[in-house]
Write a protein that holds these residues in place. Structure first.
Motif, PDB file in Angstrom:
ATOM      1  N   HIS A   4      16.541   7.816  -6.813  1.00  0.00           N
ATOM      2  CA  HIS A   4      17.432   8.382  -5.803  1.00  0.00           C
ATOM      3  C   HIS A   4      17.591   7.386  -4.657  1.00  0.00           C
ATOM      4  CE1 HIS A   4      16.764  12.237  -7.810  1.00  0.00           C
ATOM      5  NE2 HIS A   4      15.473  11.952  -7.760  1.00  0.00           N
ATOM      6  N   VAL A   5      18.823   7.122  -4.270  1.00  0.00           N
ATOM      7  CA  VAL A   5      19.128   6.315  -3.085  1.00  0.00           C
ATOM      8  C   VAL A   5      19.457   7.284  -1.960  1.00  0.00           C
ATOM      9  CG1 VAL A   5      20.619   4.536  -2.101  1.00  0.00           C
ATOM     10  CG2 VAL A   5      20.023   4.465  -4.544  1.00  0.00           C
ATOM     11  N   LEU A   6      18.800   7.115  -0.820  1.00  0.00           N
ATOM     12  CA  LEU A   6      18.859   8.129   0.236  1.00  0.00           C
ATOM     13  C   LEU A   6      19.030   7.489   1.604  1.00  0.00           C
ATOM     14  CD1 LEU A   6      18.337  11.112   1.210  1.00  0.00           C
ATOM     15  CD2 LEU A   6      15.914  10.576   1.146  1.00  0.00           C
ATOM     16  N   THR A   7      19.970   8.043   2.393  1.00  0.00           N
ATOM     17  CA  THR A   7      20.085   7.655   3.800  1.00  0.00           C
ATOM     18  C   THR A   7      19.521   8.786   4.661  1.00  0.00           C
ATOM     19  OG1 THR A   7      22.283   8.633   4.202  1.00  0.00           O
ATOM     20  CG2 THR A   7      22.221   6.418   3.254  1.00  0.00           C
ATOM     21  N   ALA A  32      17.066   1.707   5.824  1.00  0.00           N
ATOM     22  CA  ALA A  32      16.503   1.646   7.174  1.00  0.00           C
ATOM     23  C   ALA A  32      17.437   0.841   8.059  1.00  0.00           C
ATOM     24  CB  ALA A  32      15.124   1.006   7.153  1.00  0.00           C
ATOM     25  N   ARG A  33      17.593   1.301   9.302  1.00  0.00           N
ATOM     26  CA  ARG A  33      18.543   0.672  10.215  1.00  0.00           C
ATOM     27  C   ARG A  33      18.031  -0.646  10.773  1.00  0.00           C
ATOM     28  NH1 ARG A  33      21.455   3.675  15.407  1.00  0.00           N
ATOM     29  NH2 ARG A  33      22.866   1.958  15.929  1.00  0.00           N
ATOM     30  N   ASN A  34      16.731  -0.740  11.001  1.00  0.00           N
ATOM     31  CA  ASN A  34      16.156  -1.932  11.612  1.00  0.00           C
ATOM     32  C   ASN A  34      14.710  -2.096  11.144  1.00  0.00           C
ATOM     33  OD1 ASN A  34      14.630  -0.049  13.206  1.00  0.00           O
ATOM     34  ND2 ASN A  34      16.349   0.052  14.647  1.00  0.00           N
ATOM     35  N   LEU A  52      17.300  -2.812   4.220  1.00  0.00           N
ATOM     36  CA  LEU A  52      17.769  -2.897   5.602  1.00  0.00           C
ATOM     37  C   LEU A  52      19.298  -2.897   5.640  1.00  0.00           C
ATOM     38  CD1 LEU A  52      15.526  -5.465   7.523  1.00  0.00           C
ATOM     39  CD2 LEU A  52      15.969  -3.090   8.149  1.00  0.00           C
ATOM     40  N   ALA A  53      19.860  -1.950   6.351  1.00  0.00           N
ATOM     41  CA  ALA A  53      21.309  -1.882   6.547  1.00  0.00           C
ATOM     42  C   ALA A  53      21.590  -0.925   7.694  1.00  0.00           C
ATOM     43  CB  ALA A  53      22.018  -1.420   5.282  1.00  0.00           C
ATOM     44  N   ASP A  54      22.537  -1.278   8.539  1.00  0.00           N
ATOM     45  CA  ASP A  54      22.884  -0.457   9.697  1.00  0.00           C
ATOM     46  C   ASP A  54      24.176   0.293   9.404  1.00  0.00           C
ATOM     47  OD1 ASP A  54      23.403   0.681  12.127  1.00  0.00           O
ATOM     48  OD2 ASP A  54      23.375  -1.198  13.268  1.00  0.00           O
ATOM     49  N   LEU A  99      32.702   7.618  13.214  1.00  0.00           N
ATOM     50  CA  LEU A  99      33.482   7.348  12.014  1.00  0.00           C
ATOM     51  C   LEU A  99      32.773   6.350  11.110  1.00  0.00           C
ATOM     52  CD1 LEU A  99      37.059   7.230  13.562  1.00  0.00           C
ATOM     53  CD2 LEU A  99      36.156   8.980  12.031  1.00  0.00           C
ATOM     54  N   ALA A 100      32.117   5.351  11.698  1.00  0.00           N
ATOM     55  CA  ALA A 100      31.417   4.350  10.899  1.00  0.00           C
ATOM     56  C   ALA A 100      30.233   4.955  10.160  1.00  0.00           C
ATOM     57  CB  ALA A 100      30.953   3.196  11.780  1.00  0.00           C
ATOM     58  N   VAL A 101      29.372   5.672  10.890  1.00  0.00           N
ATOM     59  CA  VAL A 101      28.154   6.210  10.291  1.00  0.00           C
ATOM     60  C   VAL A 101      28.453   7.371   9.357  1.00  0.00           C
ATOM     61  CG1 VAL A 101      25.949   7.363  10.779  1.00  0.00           C
ATOM     62  CG2 VAL A 101      26.711   5.456  12.217  1.00  0.00           C
TER      63      VAL A 101
END
Length: 232
Positions: A4-7, A32-34, A52-54, A99-101
């Motif tokens: 599972h890929v999860l944000t 993870a954001r940072n 890692l990705a914002d 809108l981005a998130v």
């Protein structure tokens, strides 16, 4: 073992969902954001792969799919941000971040993992909001992002049906999370978590959808309190 890929695994519904999946032995790929949130996730979920990705910068998601090997059973979009305010006072960066998130990043992330999802005949789940069904005063930017997320899910479902990829949107009403506490602060109202549905209730719904046999799908499901209250 499913993958599972999860944000959104650092807090609220996402954290409860990640723990539930980890406890049953599934493989987790967490965003993870940072570095700080990455370290926290690695400590809480030592068996997980942390990327890692914002989400506030959708460009950081490009190429993310290449960092994961093999089929993916589900892509779970749980992360979100909210800033309330009337249209007359919302600043550009508040529109752009929501809108981005809430919309653009889920679209980009889905594109990145579609080859994995097709290989696994997996599920894309969007944890939306009751604001994705009804837009109230002061909720314009957040509701716009969530209405857009609903459209994204509907289009994706039609596009990927023949590939065996299922798409579900969950619309929770107000849920007792840190985000809800922030919303109450912005509204100037007293936060009482006992008034709202729990993250565990939303997660039980998500797990039910995840565990459906392959011959069935639930395109949309709304989760509301037993006794609705104004503004839910």
């Amino acid at each position: 073992m499913k993958t599972h890929v999860l944000t959104g695994a650092t807090s609220g519904i996402g954290a409860v969902l990640a723990r539930s999946l980890a406890e049953r032995g599934d493989r987790l790929v967490l965003l993870a954001r940072n570095d700080t949130s990455s370290a926290a996730l690695a400590a809480d979920f030592p068996q997980a792969q942390v990327l890692l990705a914002d989400l506030a910068d959708p460009g950081t998601l490009n190429g993310l799919g290449r960092q994961v090997d093999g089929p993916v059973d589900s892509l779970l979009h749980v992360a979100g941000v909210v800033e309330l305010g009337p249209v007359s006072r919302l600043r550009l960066h508040e529109w752009e971040e929501q809108l981005a998130v809430n919309l653009t990043s889920p679209a980009v992330l889905t594109r990145e993992f579609l080859p994995h999802l097709r290989a696994g005949r997996g599920l894309v789940m969007f944890v939306n909001s009751s604001a994705g069904l009804t837009a109230n005063a002061d909720w314009s930017a957040y509701a716009a992002s969530k209405f857009g997320l609903r459209a994204l899910a509907d289009a994706l479902r039609a596009e990927e049906m023949e590939a065996g990829v299922r798409v579900t949107t969950i619309y929770p009403s107000r849920t007792a999370t840190p985000m809800q506490e922030k919303v109450h602060a912005q509204e100037g109202s007293t936060y009482d978590s006992s008034r709202w549905i729990t993250p565990e209730t939303v997660v039980s719904t998500a797990l039910h959808v995840l565990d459906l046999p392959p011959d069935a799908t639930i395109p949309d499901v709304t989760v509301r309190p037993v006794v609705p209250r104004p503004g839910t």
